[in-house]
Enzyme design. Structure first.
Site, PDB file in Angstrom:
ATOM      1  N   GLY A  88     189.322  15.030  69.358  1.00 55.21           N
ATOM      2  CA  GLY A  88     189.224  15.641  68.043  1.00 55.21           C
ATOM      3  C   GLY A  88     189.634  17.102  68.107  1.00 55.21           C
ATOM      4  O   GLY A  88     189.647  17.723  69.181  1.00 55.21           O
ATOM      5  N   CYS A  89     189.966  17.682  66.970  1.00 56.85           N
ATOM      6  CA  CYS A  89     190.439  19.066  66.947  1.00 56.85           C
ATOM      7  C   CYS A  89     189.327  20.050  67.300  1.00 56.85           C
ATOM      8  O   CYS A  89     189.497  20.905  68.174  1.00 56.85           O
ATOM      9  CB  CYS A  89     191.053  19.395  65.588  1.00 56.85           C
ATOM     10  SG  CYS A  89     190.038  18.949  64.152  1.00 56.85           S
ATOM     11  N   TYR A  90     188.174  19.946  66.646  1.00 53.88           N
ATOM     12  CA  TYR A  90     187.057  20.835  66.971  1.00 53.88           C
ATOM     13  C   TYR A  90     186.604  20.655  68.423  1.00 53.88           C
ATOM     14  O   TYR A  90     186.394  21.646  69.132  1.00 53.88           O
ATOM     15  CB  TYR A  90     185.882  20.578  66.037  1.00 53.88           C
ATOM     16  CG  TYR A  90     186.071  21.009  64.602  1.00 53.88           C
ATOM     17  CD1 TYR A  90     186.245  22.348  64.255  1.00 53.88           C
ATOM     18  CD2 TYR A  90     186.028  20.071  63.569  1.00 53.88           C
ATOM     19  CE1 TYR A  90     186.385  22.741  62.930  1.00 53.88           C
ATOM     20  CE2 TYR A  90     186.157  20.448  62.237  1.00 53.88           C
ATOM     21  CZ  TYR A  90     186.335  21.782  61.917  1.00 53.88           C
ATOM     22  OH  TYR A  90     186.464  22.166  60.607  1.00 53.88           O
TER      23      TYR A  90
END
Length: 311
Positions: free
Chosen positions: A115-117
């Site tokens: 995921g990006c976060y």
């Protein structure tokens, strides 16, 4: 010899950006379905099983269905959904965050794109926990702000459509964001971090921050030790940069941020060194999504891992 690729979900933001990074690449040929065939189960099954590589840009349930449909003995899958990110049978597709991870990706049949976060959080925290410089049982907090492109068509419409008036949107107020298990598991933490995500009026870009009260953390290393450990861990990486120069006066995420597949990390300390802000800057659509998928594809195919990336 060229390898065939099928992007399932190619019409979405992540799929479009992956296709853009692959355009002009002689090593790959894309398997494309006509618009009237995209939801045809037979056509989709054929494409999934004919491809050397499949990249899934789908919601979790649809990704699981696609995996179940892929019965070919040679098809290798990169999944950009949340469905398999903590599944031990899937290689976690963050090549740099842990020693040996690149090799695991290279030999894997199934790879789960991060995921990006979590990419920002794990890029900062995981190596420091592994090195024993910050404790695994600390109650970490994560403050993060992202461009709105990662929120899908509905959120993009709210930020770009007629009458859009949102400047800042904080969300996941029930403290149950789907990225939290991924952060905890891959950083080997005893407790789930408190995650406070937000979206601003910028199409792309992301800043992830982890504040550390070093004065209160048992056996924590100094700010200089943290910075040196990260710099050593990522030494030679063409994608990840640990900034060791003097602290900047500000870090900016621009409304018209250019696409990037980089990950930039900072360790910023108070004058007395008692407090630290760990900061990661990345493109939520780049190293946080499409760029990571292409990097993983390159590694799996035995190619230069930066081919097609924007660095």
């Amino acid at each position: 010899m060229t390898k065939s690729i099928f992007i399932d979900g190619a019409a979405g933001t992540t799929g479009l950006e992956i296709a853009d990074r692959l355009s002009g690449r002689a090593e790959f040929t894309l398997i494309l379905l006509d618009d009237d065939k995209r939801k045809d189960p037979a056509a989709k099954r054929e494409a999934l099983n004919d491809a050397d590589f499949v990249i899934l840009c789908l919601p979790d349930d649809a990704a699981k269905e696609a995996v179940a449909m892929t019965t070919s003995s040679y098809t290798r899958i990169i999944d950009a959904s949340t469905a398999y990110r903590i599944d031990p049978d899937w290689a976690y597709g963050f090549a740099e965050y842990r020693i040996g991870q690149r090799d695991r990706i290279a030999s894997a049949r199934w790879v789960s794109n991060p995921g990006c976060y979590p990419t920002g959080f794990l890029g900062l925290v995981a190596p420091l926990v592994a090195a024993g410089l910050i404790p695994a049982d600390w109650p970490y907090t994560v403050n993060a702000v992202s461009g709105y492109s990662g929120g899908g068509k509905a959120l993009i419409q709210r930020l770009e459509g007629e009458g859009a008036d949102i400047g800042f949107r904080t969300y996941s107020l029930d403290l149950a964001h789907k990225h939290v298990p991924e952060m905890q598991v891959h950083a080997s933490l005893a407790h789930a971090p408190i995650f406070a995500p937000a979206v601003v009026r910028a199409f792309r870009g992301m800043i992830v921050e982890v504040p550390l009260p070093l004065f209160a953390m048992p056996k924590a290393g100094s700010a200089d030790a943290l910075r040196a450990a990260l710099a050593a861990h990522y030494a030679g990486s063409p994608v990840v940069t640990v900034h060791t120069e003097a602290a900047p006066s500000e870090l900016l995420m621009h409304a018209d941020q250019a696409p990037s597949d980089r990950l930039d990390l900072y360790v910023l300390a108070s004058p007395d060194g008692a407090q630290v802000r760990l900061l990661a800057m990345l493109d939520n659509l780049g190293k946080g999504a499409s760029g990571a998928a292409v990097q993983n594809l390159n590694i799996m195919a035995g190619l230069d891992e930066t081919a097609g990336l924007r660095l």
